[in-house]
Scaffold this active site. Structure first.
Site, PDB file in Angstrom:
ATOM      1  N   LYS A  22       0.129 -23.102  17.400  1.00 32.02           N
ATOM      2  CA  LYS A  22      -0.384 -22.579  18.672  1.00 32.02           C
ATOM      3  C   LYS A  22      -1.491 -21.547  18.447  1.00 32.02           C
ATOM      4  O   LYS A  22      -2.276 -21.282  19.361  1.00 32.02           O
ATOM      5  CB  LYS A  22       0.746 -22.012  19.532  1.00 32.02           C
ATOM      6  N   ASN A  24      -5.833 -14.263  18.022  1.00 34.95           N
ATOM      7  CA  ASN A  24      -6.472 -15.578  17.993  1.00 34.95           C
ATOM      8  C   ASN A  24      -7.222 -15.848  19.297  1.00 34.95           C
ATOM      9  O   ASN A  24      -8.330 -16.385  19.285  1.00 34.95           O
ATOM     10  CB  ASN A  24      -5.423 -16.652  17.725  1.00 34.95           C
ATOM     11  N   SER A  68      -3.420 -11.252  22.076  1.00 38.45           N
ATOM     12  CA  SER A  68      -3.416 -12.204  20.972  1.00 38.45           C
ATOM     13  C   SER A  68      -4.729 -12.120  20.193  1.00 38.45           C
ATOM     14  O   SER A  68      -5.816 -12.262  20.757  1.00 38.45           O
ATOM     15  CB  SER A  68      -3.227 -13.630  21.498  1.00 38.45           C
ATOM     16  N   ARG A 112       0.817  -1.220   0.000  1.00 37.61           N
ATOM     17  CA  ARG A 112       0.000   0.000   0.000  1.00 37.61           C
ATOM     18  C   ARG A 112       0.850   1.270   0.000  1.00 37.61           C
ATOM     19  O   ARG A 112       0.319   2.371  -0.080  1.00 37.61           O
ATOM     20  CB  ARG A 112      -0.920   0.014   1.229  1.00 37.61           C
ATOM     21  N   ASP A 129       5.762 -19.927  22.974  1.00 41.52           N
ATOM     22  CA  ASP A 129       4.767 -19.180  22.205  1.00 41.52           C
ATOM     23  C   ASP A 129       3.353 -19.611  22.575  1.00 41.52           C
ATOM     24  O   ASP A 129       2.418 -18.812  22.591  1.00 41.52           O
ATOM     25  CB  ASP A 129       5.015 -19.392  20.707  1.00 41.52           C
ATOM     26  N   GLU A 169      -4.457 -15.427  12.249  1.00 44.82           N
ATOM     27  CA  GLU A 169      -4.015 -16.487  11.347  1.00 44.82           C
ATOM     28  C   GLU A 169      -4.549 -17.857  11.751  1.00 44.82           C
ATOM     29  O   GLU A 169      -4.617 -18.774  10.936  1.00 44.82           O
ATOM     30  CB  GLU A 169      -2.485 -16.523  11.290  1.00 44.82           C
ATOM     31  N   LYS A 215       3.409 -16.437  10.396  1.00 43.12           N
ATOM     32  CA  LYS A 215       2.925 -17.681  11.013  1.00 43.12           C
ATOM     33  C   LYS A 215       1.622 -18.095  10.325  1.00 43.12           C
ATOM     34  O   LYS A 215       0.635 -17.383  10.406  1.00 43.12           O
ATOM     35  CB  LYS A 215       2.706 -17.486  12.510  1.00 43.12           C
ATOM     36  N   SER A 260       3.380  -8.673  19.527  1.00 42.23           N
ATOM     37  CA  SER A 260       3.905  -7.500  18.820  1.00 42.23           C
ATOM     38  C   SER A 260       3.833  -6.221  19.637  1.00 42.23           C
ATOM     39  O   SER A 260       4.774  -5.421  19.649  1.00 42.23           O
ATOM     40  CB  SER A 260       3.126  -7.310  17.506  1.00 42.23           C
TER      41      SER A 260
END
Length: 313
Positions: free
Chosen positions: A167, A232, A230, A37, A220, A257, A84, A116
């Site tokens: 994970k 997820n 997280s 972008r 992790d 992910e 990942k 992150s």
């Protein structure tokens, strides 16, 4: 130790790519960012960089590779993959896709308990860089190692990568567990049983079982399954609160992910006859086939057996 300064190209300007860039900059490396972008051309960003780091999402890996294939990309550049996930078409990992596309280039996997937003704040953390090319891995280790970011090396890239990938599916289950307020005992049981499931998949795909007891596996798993940072975990927590998957993903900051990974993993498990009871219930939950309560009940009602009957490392 006097470490030379390198030009480092980072592909992907999300939170993770930006955090890695900050670490490299703080270590006095010249960091250049590229995003599909953005205004900078991919060629200008990677041209002088001996280290190219891919921090794009799983769905961005193949399009990014396609762009690089159109350029003069020398075989001595080190490719570092920090993505990942699993490719839905081929079930391959990012490093396998990169290595197939650039067979002469060293490919290094970077993975570990690295939320992150914590990294971006400069909080202490550790990670793993893994490659079949130990010299390349050690160079990447030097680039990122700092007093707040501890970097370890190993020679099991597929195991290191799968630990960080698998994970994410378990983190969805962990979010469900917390969202339903099932307690610490239940969550401990979930994570403990998740580890042999991850090892079973990993060793079937050629990884070393020992890798999953390290930072990129167990480390992790703990970090991602016990933090609301997280994405997820947020998916699982939202499902337990009665939200729809579409509603959760629409309001999510970034990509979870684990949703795609669950789909690919079940496809792989069915083809290869791998037992993945936790991932299977997560997959059914994501597809709306069962409720969170039914997913937990299905896991609790499995046949009785010895604890270590399915762990062979």
């Amino acid at each position: 130790m006097n470490i030379p300064s390198y030009i480092v190209a980072i592909l992907g300007t999300g939170v993770w790519g930006s955090a890695l860039g900050t670490i490299a900059k703080n270590n006095n490396h010249d960091v250049h960012f590229w995003s599909h972008r953005g205004d900078k051309s991919l060629e200008s960003v990677v041209k002088e960089a001996p280290i190219v780091i891919s921090a794009v999402s799983m769905k961005g890996v193949i399009p990014t590779i396609a762009k690089l294939k159109q350029l003069n990309f020398p075989s001595d550049k080190i490719i570092v993959t920090a993505t990942k996930g699993l490719d839905p078409e081929t079930t391959r990992t990012p490093s396998q896709i990169w290595q197939t596309a650039f067979p002469e280039n060293p490919v290094v996997v970077l993975s570990g308990p690295n939320l992150s937003k914590e990294i971006a704040k400069g909080l202490p953390a550790a990670t793993v860089v893994a490659s079949n090319n130990l010299t390349a891995a050690e160079k990447v280790q030097e680039i990122f190692a700092s007093d707040t970011f501890r970097v370890y090396v190993n020679e099991d890239p597929i195991g290191t990568e799968l630990g960080g990938t698998l994970k994410n599916v378990i983190a969805i289950a962990s979010g469900v567990c917390d969202g339903m307020k099932l307690g610490t005992n239940a969550k401990a049981a979930l994570l403990t049983r998740a580890l042999p499931e991850m090892i079973r998949i990993g060793t079937h795909l050629g990884a070393s079982g020992e890798t999953f007891f390290g930072l990129s596996g167990l480390g992790d798993l703990i970090a991602t399954c016990d933090s609301s940072l997280s994405r997820n975990y947020q998916v699982g927590y939202g499902l337990a609160q009665g939200k729809t998957l579409d509603e959760i993903l629409e309001n999510l900051e970034g990509t979870a992910e684990g949703v795609n990974t669950a789909n690919v993993l079940i496809k792989m498990a069915d083809l290869e006859a791998i037992a993945v009871p936790i991932a299977r219930q997560v997959h059914r939950l994501l597809r709306g086939k069962i409720t969170p309560q039914e997913a937990i009940q299905a896991l609790m009602e499995r046949d009785l057996k010895p604890e270590f009957c399915d762990l062979d490392i």
